[in-house]
Design an enzyme around this catalytic site. Structure first.
Site, PDB file in Angstrom:
ATOM      1  N   GLY A 136       0.842  -1.189   0.000  1.00  0.00           N
ATOM      2  CA  GLY A 136       0.000   0.000   0.000  1.00  0.00           C
ATOM      3  C   GLY A 136       0.880   1.243   0.000  1.00  0.00           C
ATOM      4  O   GLY A 136       2.114   1.167   0.041  1.00  0.00           O
ATOM      5  N   ASP A 137       0.249   2.419  -0.072  1.00  0.00           N
ATOM      6  CA  ASP A 137       0.989   3.696  -0.032  1.00  0.00           C
ATOM      7  C   ASP A 137       1.959   3.841  -1.203  1.00  0.00           C
ATOM      8  O   ASP A 137       3.005   4.471  -1.077  1.00  0.00           O
ATOM      9  CB  ASP A 137       1.765   3.846   1.293  1.00  0.00           C
ATOM     10  CG  ASP A 137       0.869   3.688   2.496  1.00  0.00           C
ATOM     11  OD1 ASP A 137      -0.111   4.440   2.595  1.00  0.00           O
ATOM     12  OD2 ASP A 137       1.134   2.801   3.329  1.00  0.00           O
ATOM     13  N   LYS A 149      -1.045   5.258  -5.764  1.00  0.00           N
ATOM     14  CA  LYS A 149      -2.147   4.914  -6.682  1.00  0.00           C
ATOM     15  C   LYS A 149      -3.090   6.080  -6.917  1.00  0.00           C
ATOM     16  O   LYS A 149      -3.643   6.231  -8.009  1.00  0.00           O
ATOM     17  CB  LYS A 149      -2.932   3.720  -6.111  1.00  0.00           C
ATOM     18  CG  LYS A 149      -2.102   2.457  -5.951  1.00  0.00           C
ATOM     19  CD  LYS A 149      -2.930   1.317  -5.402  1.00  0.00           C
ATOM     20  CE  LYS A 149      -3.379   1.539  -3.975  1.00  0.00           C
ATOM     21  NZ  LYS A 149      -2.272   1.649  -3.013  1.00  0.00           N
ATOM     22  N   GLY A 150      -3.301   6.903  -5.886  1.00  0.00           N
ATOM     23  CA  GLY A 150      -4.230   8.018  -6.014  1.00  0.00           C
ATOM     24  C   GLY A 150      -3.809   8.985  -7.096  1.00  0.00           C
ATOM     25  O   GLY A 150      -4.627   9.439  -7.902  1.00  0.00           O
ATOM     26  N   LYS A 151      -2.516   9.309  -7.132  1.00  0.00           N
ATOM     27  CA  LYS A 151      -2.033  10.239  -8.158  1.00  0.00           C
ATOM     28  C   LYS A 151      -2.238   9.658  -9.553  1.00  0.00           C
ATOM     29  O   LYS A 151      -2.704  10.349 -10.463  1.00  0.00           O
ATOM     30  CB  LYS A 151      -0.552  10.553  -7.946  1.00  0.00           C
ATOM     31  CG  LYS A 151      -0.012  11.403  -9.100  1.00  0.00           C
ATOM     32  CD  LYS A 151       1.463  11.666  -9.031  1.00  0.00           C
ATOM     33  CE  LYS A 151       1.911  12.382 -10.313  1.00  0.00           C
ATOM     34  NZ  LYS A 151       3.328  12.763 -10.286  1.00  0.00           N
ATOM     35  N   ASN A 198      -9.901   2.776   5.567  1.00  0.00           N
ATOM     36  CA  ASN A 198      -8.679   2.395   6.280  1.00  0.00           C
ATOM     37  C   ASN A 198      -7.399   2.735   5.535  1.00  0.00           C
ATOM     38  O   ASN A 198      -6.307   2.425   6.006  1.00  0.00           O
ATOM     39  CB  ASN A 198      -8.699   0.894   6.591  1.00  0.00           C
ATOM     40  CG  ASN A 198      -8.965   0.036   5.363  1.00  0.00           C
ATOM     41  OD1 ASN A 198      -9.821   0.359   4.560  1.00  0.00           O
ATOM     42  ND2 ASN A 198      -8.246  -1.059   5.244  1.00  0.00           N
ATOM     43  N   HIS A 219      -5.861   7.901  -0.353  1.00  0.00           N
ATOM     44  CA  HIS A 219      -5.166   8.234  -1.587  1.00  0.00           C
ATOM     45  C   HIS A 219      -4.896   9.735  -1.594  1.00  0.00           C
ATOM     46  O   HIS A 219      -5.831  10.532  -1.616  1.00  0.00           O
ATOM     47  CB  HIS A 219      -6.011   7.841  -2.798  1.00  0.00           C
ATOM     48  CG  HIS A 219      -6.081   6.359  -3.009  1.00  0.00           C
ATOM     49  ND1 HIS A 219      -6.869   5.770  -3.970  1.00  0.00           N
ATOM     50  CD2 HIS A 219      -5.452   5.345  -2.379  1.00  0.00           C
ATOM     51  CE1 HIS A 219      -6.720   4.463  -3.923  1.00  0.00           C
ATOM     52  NE2 HIS A 219      -5.874   4.180  -2.961  1.00  0.00           N
ATOM     53  N   THR A 222      -5.076  -6.882   5.151  1.00  0.00           N
ATOM     54  CA  THR A 222      -6.397  -6.314   5.329  1.00  0.00           C
ATOM     55  C   THR A 222      -7.415  -7.441   5.213  1.00  0.00           C
ATOM     56  O   THR A 222      -7.043  -8.611   5.109  1.00  0.00           O
ATOM     57  CB  THR A 222      -6.647  -5.182   4.309  1.00  0.00           C
ATOM     58  OG1 THR A 222      -7.827  -4.474   4.673  1.00  0.00           O
ATOM     59  CG2 THR A 222      -6.765  -5.707   2.893  1.00  0.00           C
ATOM     60  N   ASP A 240      12.083  10.839  -7.918  1.00  0.00           N
ATOM     61  CA  ASP A 240      12.797  12.071  -7.586  1.00  0.00           C
ATOM     62  C   ASP A 240      13.366  12.076  -6.171  1.00  0.00           C
ATOM     63  O   ASP A 240      14.362  12.742  -5.899  1.00  0.00           O
ATOM     64  CB  ASP A 240      11.857  13.270  -7.741  1.00  0.00           C
ATOM     65  CG  ASP A 240      10.598  13.106  -6.910  1.00  0.00           C
ATOM     66  OD1 ASP A 240       9.865  12.122  -7.133  1.00  0.00           O
ATOM     67  OD2 ASP A 240      10.336  13.958  -6.033  1.00  0.00           O
TER      68      ASP A 240
END
Length: 425
Positions: free
Chosen positions: A12-13, A16-18, A38, A41, A238, A335
Site C-alpha cells: 500500500g501507499d 495509486k491516487g495520483k 482504512n 489516496h 487487510t 525524484d
C-alpha cells in the site's frame, strides 16, 4: 469494453491516487471496488492537496462518474465529511453513485476494532481502527447491512437488534464496557443514511451498460498485493482482496473486460502497519528517506503515523506484479532518491543460507534477509523533467534495471507529487 485497473504492487501507499487522478481525465467512470476508509489516496492538483479515504479518485473531474461498488466497506460518516470538504474547498460537486448492494461500516465495527487492538497490546496487527476487520467478519457471518436496507426503519431496527444480542455480550464480558442502545444506534445510522440516499442506485447495471456503450472505466484498488488476505503477508493483511482479479466481483463487471492492470510501486519501499518487511532500514538512513519521501514526508494518509521505509524490494515487487496480473507498472517517487551517491536494491532474499528470488510464505519471510546490489545515484533534482530520455543516465539505468528484475514494463515514471510531474514511456 475497456477497463483499466490501478492497483498496488506492495504494502500500500505506492501512489495509486495520483495515477488514478492522472488517468481519470480519459475515463467516464472511476470505481472503488474494495476496502473502506482504512487507507487514503493523496492527490495534489489545482484545487490543492487532498487525502481521499472513501471517495473515488476521479472526483476532481466534473465529467467523471465516481462509483462506490458493492465490494466496498462504506463508512457513511467519512464519506459525508469528505464530500462536504471537497465542495467547501472549491471542487465542483462530484458525480457520485453508491451501490445499493454495498454494506455499511457501523459504529460498533469501529468500536470493536479499537477495543481489540487495545486488548491485543504487543500482539496487535497494526489496524487503522476504521472498523474494517469487524465489518468483514459481520459481512461473511451474514450480519452485515446493505445500503438498500437502510431506508426501512422497522427492518433496520430488527437487524441491529439481532446484531447487538451478541455484541453487547462481548462488550460487557470481554471488554468490560457498557452495552450499546439500539435506539441510539438506529438514530445515528438513519442520520448518516439520509445523506447517501440521493446517490444510491444499481451500479452493476450502470457499469454493465457503460461497457456495452464502449465507455472507459477505471477501477482503483486500495492498499497493495502484499496486504491481500490470501496471497499477502497473512495475518498482517487487510480483510478484503486487494487484487485486480477481485475488481470484477467488487465492482460488478465482467473479468474479461479488464484489459490493463497497472501495478504501482515506489522507487523505494514504504509500509504502514505491522508484519515482515525485508528491506526495511532504520535509524538515520530511515529518518532521511522518510523525511524526503512522499509529498511531505512518509506518513500515513489515514493514521498520520510514520511509515516504515526501506530500499526497493525487487522480490516483493515482482511477486506483487505477478499476483496482480500486471500488464504495466507505474514507478513513483523516483525524484526522492536524488540525494544518494549509491542506491541499494534488494534483488534476492537469503533464507537459511539459501538465496532466492521467490517471495515466501510469512513464517519463512520472517527469517529472510535482504541481498543488496548498489547502483550509482544521479545526485540532482529531476522533478522538472518530462521525458525519459532527458533523465540523467543513472536515473534511466535505475528504472531499466528495476524493469528487468520485476519482468514487467515500466510505462509511467512519477518524479513529483503534482499531476503534471509524470513521464509516460
Amino acid at each position: 469494453m475497456t477497463i483499466t485497473a490501478i492497483v498496488g504492487a506492495n504494502w500500500g501507499d505506492e501512489g495509486k491516487g495520483k495515477l488514478t487522478d492522472v488517468l481519470a481525465v480519459h475515463s467516464q467512470f472511476v470505481v472503488r471496488y474494495q476496502g473502506g476508509s482504512n487507507a487514503g489516496h493523496t492527490i495534489i492538483n489545482d484545487y490543492g492537496k487532498f487525502a481521499l479515504h472513501m471517495l473515488p479518485s476521479g472526483v476532481f473531474y466534473p465529467g467523471t462518474t465516481n462509483v462506490i461498488g458493492p465490494g466496498v466497506a462504506l463508512n457513511m460518516g467519512k464519506l459525508q465529511s469528505e464530500f462536504h470538504e471537497l465542495v467547501k474547498r472549491g471542487v465542483p460537486v462530484p458525480k457520485l453513485c453508491i451501490s445499493e448492494r454495498a454494506q455499511v461500516v457501523l459504529p460498533y465495527h469501529i468500536l470493536f476494532d479499537e477495543l481489540e487492538e487495545e486488548r491485543l497490546g504487543d500482539r496487535k496487527f497494526g489496524s487503522t481502527k476504521q472498523g474494517i476487520s469487524p465489518f468483514y467478519a459481520d459481512k461473511y457471518a451474514k450480519l452485515g447491512i446493505q445500503v438498500s436496507e437502510l431506508f426501512d426503519e422497522s427492518h433496520l431496527r430488527s437487524k441491529l437488534t439481532r446484531a447487538l444480542e451478541s455484541k453487547n455480550i462481548l462488550l460487557t464480558h470481554l471488554y468490560k464496557k457498557a452495552p450499546l442502545d439500539v435506539d441510539l444506534l438506529v438514530d445515528e445510522v438513519q442520520k448518516q443514511a439520509a445523506f447517501i440516499q440521493p446517490f444510491v442506485c444499481n451500479t452493476t447495471t450502470l457499469l454493465q451498460e457503460a461497457l456495452t456503450q464502449g465507455q472507459s472505466v477505471l477501477v482503483e484498488g486500495q492498499l497493495g498485493a502484499l496486504r491481500d488476505p490470501d496471497h499477502g503477508i497473512y495475518p498482517y493483511t487487510t480483510s478484503s482482496s486487494t487484487l485486480a482479479g477481485y475488481a470484477a466481483v467488487g465492482a460488478g463487471v465482467p473479468p474479461y473486460a479488464i484489459k490493463k492492470v497497472v501495478a504501482v510501486t515506489k522507487a523505494y519501499s514504504s509500509c504502514v502497519g505491522e508484519g515482515p518487511f525485508v528491506s526495511e532500514i532504520h535509524d538515520e538512513a530511515a529518518h532521511e528517506l522518510r523525511t524526503r519521501g512522499g509529498d511531505a514526508g512518509e506518513f500515513g494518509a489515514t493514521t498520520g503515523r510514520p511509515r516504515r521505509v526501506g530500499w526497493f524490494d525487487a522480490v516483493a515487487t515482482k511477486y506483487g506484479c505477478q499476483i496482480q496480473g500486471a500488464t504495466e507498472v507505474a514507478l513513483t517517487n523516483l525524484d526522492v532518491l536524488g540525494y544518494l551517491e549509491e542506491i541499494p536494491i534488494c534483488n534476492a532474499y537469503r533464507i537459511q543460507n539459501v538465496i532466492s528470488m521467490d517471495f515466501p510464505h510469512t513464517p519463512q519471510l520472517q527469517q529472510a534477509e535482504p541481498v543488496y546490489e548498489k547502483l550509482p545515484g544521479w545526485k540532482c533534482d529531476i522533478s522538472h523533467i518530462r521525458t525519459f530520455n532527458d533523465l540523467p543516465i543513472e536515473a534511466q539505468n535505475y528504472v531499466l534495471h528495476i524493469e528487468k528484475l520485476i519482468g514487467v514494463p515500466i510505462r509511467w515514471v512519477s518524479i513529483g507529487p503534482k499531476r503534471d510531474q509524470i513521464i509516460e514511456r
